[in-house]
Motif scaffolding. Structure first.
Motif, PDB file in Angstrom:
ATOM      1  N   HIS A  86       0.795  -1.377  -0.219  1.00 52.69           N
ATOM      2  CA  HIS A  86      -0.454  -0.231  -0.163  1.00 52.69           C
ATOM      3  C   HIS A  86       0.293   1.312   0.062  1.00 52.69           C
ATOM      4  O   HIS A  86       1.660   1.751   0.760  1.00 52.69           O
ATOM      5  CB  HIS A  86      -0.787   0.242   1.248  1.00 52.69           C
ATOM      6  CG  HIS A  86      -2.177   0.764   0.772  1.00 52.69           C
ATOM      7  ND1 HIS A  86      -3.474   0.702   1.032  1.00 52.69           N
ATOM      8  CD2 HIS A  86      -1.638   1.867   1.096  1.00 52.69           C
ATOM      9  CE1 HIS A  86      -4.207   2.067   0.972  1.00 52.69           C
ATOM     10  NE2 HIS A  86      -3.165   3.250   1.201  1.00 52.69           N
ATOM     11  N   VAL A 134      -1.234   2.238  -4.578  1.00 52.13           N
ATOM     12  CA  VAL A 134      -2.729   2.134  -4.451  1.00 52.13           C
ATOM     13  C   VAL A 134      -3.362   3.454  -4.897  1.00 52.13           C
ATOM     14  O   VAL A 134      -4.493   3.880  -4.247  1.00 52.13           O
ATOM     15  CB  VAL A 134      -3.161   1.754  -3.025  1.00 52.13           C
ATOM     16  CG1 VAL A 134      -3.314   0.149  -3.649  1.00 52.13           C
ATOM     17  CG2 VAL A 134      -3.221   1.859  -2.112  1.00 52.13           C
ATOM     18  N   ASP A 344       0.849   2.465   3.796  1.00 55.87           N
ATOM     19  CA  ASP A 344       0.400   4.101   2.812  1.00 55.87           C
ATOM     20  C   ASP A 344       1.833   5.188   3.152  1.00 55.87           C
ATOM     21  O   ASP A 344       0.806   7.097   2.881  1.00 55.87           O
ATOM     22  CB  ASP A 344      -0.288   4.200   4.132  1.00 55.87           C
ATOM     23  CG  ASP A 344      -1.243   5.377   2.925  1.00 55.87           C
ATOM     24  OD1 ASP A 344      -1.636   5.472   1.652  1.00 55.87           O
ATOM     25  OD2 ASP A 344      -2.968   5.573   3.682  1.00 55.87           O
TER      26      ASP A 344
HETATM   27 ZN   LIG Z   1      -3.425   5.498   0.881  1.00 57.18          ZN
END
Ligand SMILES: [Zn+2]
Length: 433
Positions: A86, A134, A344
């Motif tokens: 991610h 993503v 992230d």
């Molecule tokens: Zn994200």
């Protein structure tokens, strides 16, 4: 007849010349270290020799084959290259809406790509040889282009699986609440209705994405009376089902950002393949994920990074989300959900935090070091549909190797000090002599 004979003689001559000009087989490379961590068994193999030929692993043993070029890593531990499932290479840290809007509205596309090129290099040098990116957040299909540039050898970077722009429904995703009579860019591709969203998936696939991503929920988060998080969903079940069935018909999987209960339940019922973040997962939802083989990608690093700034910016729920997230993570572990490593990165600055920090957060929330390492190798490879190709040191896999001093099974923070990286048989980073 004569002409035909001449031509065929010429053909033979050409074939002979081509055969003679065939390049010699590549020289094997033997990578030696003190220990190899077999991530499947969780045990160290002493004095390993990993033989690499033409970008793939040829064998894992203890002998150096005749004629091999040797890379001796001394007392280091060898592991497969890490996988972050991610990331956002086109983002550079956006803890609050103000900072997000600034990037989307003001940064020129070429500037964003230039910074993404730097992000790819940083990730690779930290030992991340594979990533799933993503969503580009307003940068269209630039991730597809960057993936292809890496594959062509134009720029250094991890192997990439990309989604292009994520999908969300009208009014559910920034840029929001700017002058209605002006046109502003969106961080996502907007689609509505089952037919509209099926068309959006078809369009995205035509531009070369590897995955589809949706935002199951976004705004309006609130704490529920029983201590979980809820918000209005972005989609109807029929809409997500259309996305999933169209993607699956083309062999493409679907990732769903889900930070709250209702959106999560709709996404699970519609058959998505991974839940991103998963801040609020009750035991029943965790049991369903385990039963149906739906992965969780928890992104604990970004959760830690944004909690403070978002609370300071007036988000009331944000002070509580980490606690709920930890409970949800525990629910998933107890239920046996497959948890794949995802940070992230891009939601926090690539230049400030090493993605390997996520391993420390995973261990803090109850994983053993080997479980955390598997999340970033074998489990991540399963999520990406690349089992046996990446995240493992075995015959036939890509020669993606990392090495580090120290003992990652005693302390996963050792993985923040990777000083040798090989991707596809090419040395990207080596310890200074
Ligand atoms: Zn994200």
């Amino acid at each position: 007849m004569t002409k035909r004979l001449t031509l065929s003689a010429f053909g033979c001559l050409l074939a002979a010349t081509l055969l003679a000009a065939d390049p010699p087989p590549p020289t094997p490379v033997a990578v030696k270290a003190a220990r190899l961590l077999d991530v499947k068994t969780g045990r160290y193999v002493e004095r390993p020799v990993v033989v690499v030929v033409g970008g793939r692993i040829e064998s894992v043993g203890t002998a150096v084959p005749a004629g091999a070029r040797v890379i001796d890593l001394g007392d280091r531990v060898l592991l497969p290259g890490l996988i972050d499932t991610h990331t956002h290479i086109l983002l550079q840290g956006d803890p609050t809406a103000v900072e997000y809007d600034e990037q989307i509205l003001k940064e020129y596309p070429a500037h964003r790509v230039a910074r993404a090129v730097r992000s790819l290099k940083i990730a690779l040098e930290h030992g991340f040889t594979t990533m799933r990116d993503v969503e580009t957040e307003g940068a269209g299909y630039d991730d597809v282009a960057l993936r292809d540039a890496v594959n062509e050898g134009v720029i250094p970077g991890p192997r990439m699986k990309v989604v292009g722009p994520a999908l969300s429904t009208t009014g559910s995703y920034p840029i929001q609440r700017y002058r209605p009579d002006w046109k502003f860019p969106s961080g996502v591709m907007v689609c509505d209705g089952a037919d509209g969203c099926r068309k959006a998936v078809r369009e995205q696939l035509s531009y070369g994405v590897d995955w589809i991503k949706i935002y199951a929920n976004t705004g309006g988060l609130r704490i529920t009376p029983d201590g979980y998080i809820d918000s209005p969903p972005n989609w109807t079940k029929e809409e997500i089902e259309a996305v999933v069935s169209e993607a699956h018909a083309h062999g493409v999987r679907v990732a769903a950002h889900a930070r709250s209960d209702t959106g999560l339940r709709i996404a699970l019922a519609a058959g998505v393949d991974s839940i991103e973040h998963g801040d609020s997962i009750r035991p029943e939802a965790a049991a369903e994920m385990a039963r149906r083989g739906i992965f969780l990608v928890p992104t604990l690093t970004v959760a830690d990074y944004v909690a403070g700034p978002r609370t300071a910016a007036g988000c009331a729920v944000c002070a509580h989300t980490e606690k709920v997230h930890a409970k949800s993570f525990e629910n998933c572990r107890k239920a046996g959900v497959k948890i794949a490593f995802g940070t992230d990165a891009g939601g926090f600055p690539w230049t400030e935090i090493n993605q390997a920090k996520e391993l420390e957060f995973e261990v803090k929330l109850g994983m053993t070091p080997i479980e955390a390492i598997r999340s970033a190798t074998t489990v991540a490879a399963d999520l990406l549909g690349m089992t046996g190709q990446v995240g493992t040191v075995e015959k036939g896999a890509f020669a993606d190797l990392v090495a580090l001093p120290g003992d990652p099974l005693a302390n996963v923070s050792a993985l923040s000090n990777i000083d040798f990286v090989m991707k596809g048989g090419e040395v990207v980073k080596a310890p200074s002599p």
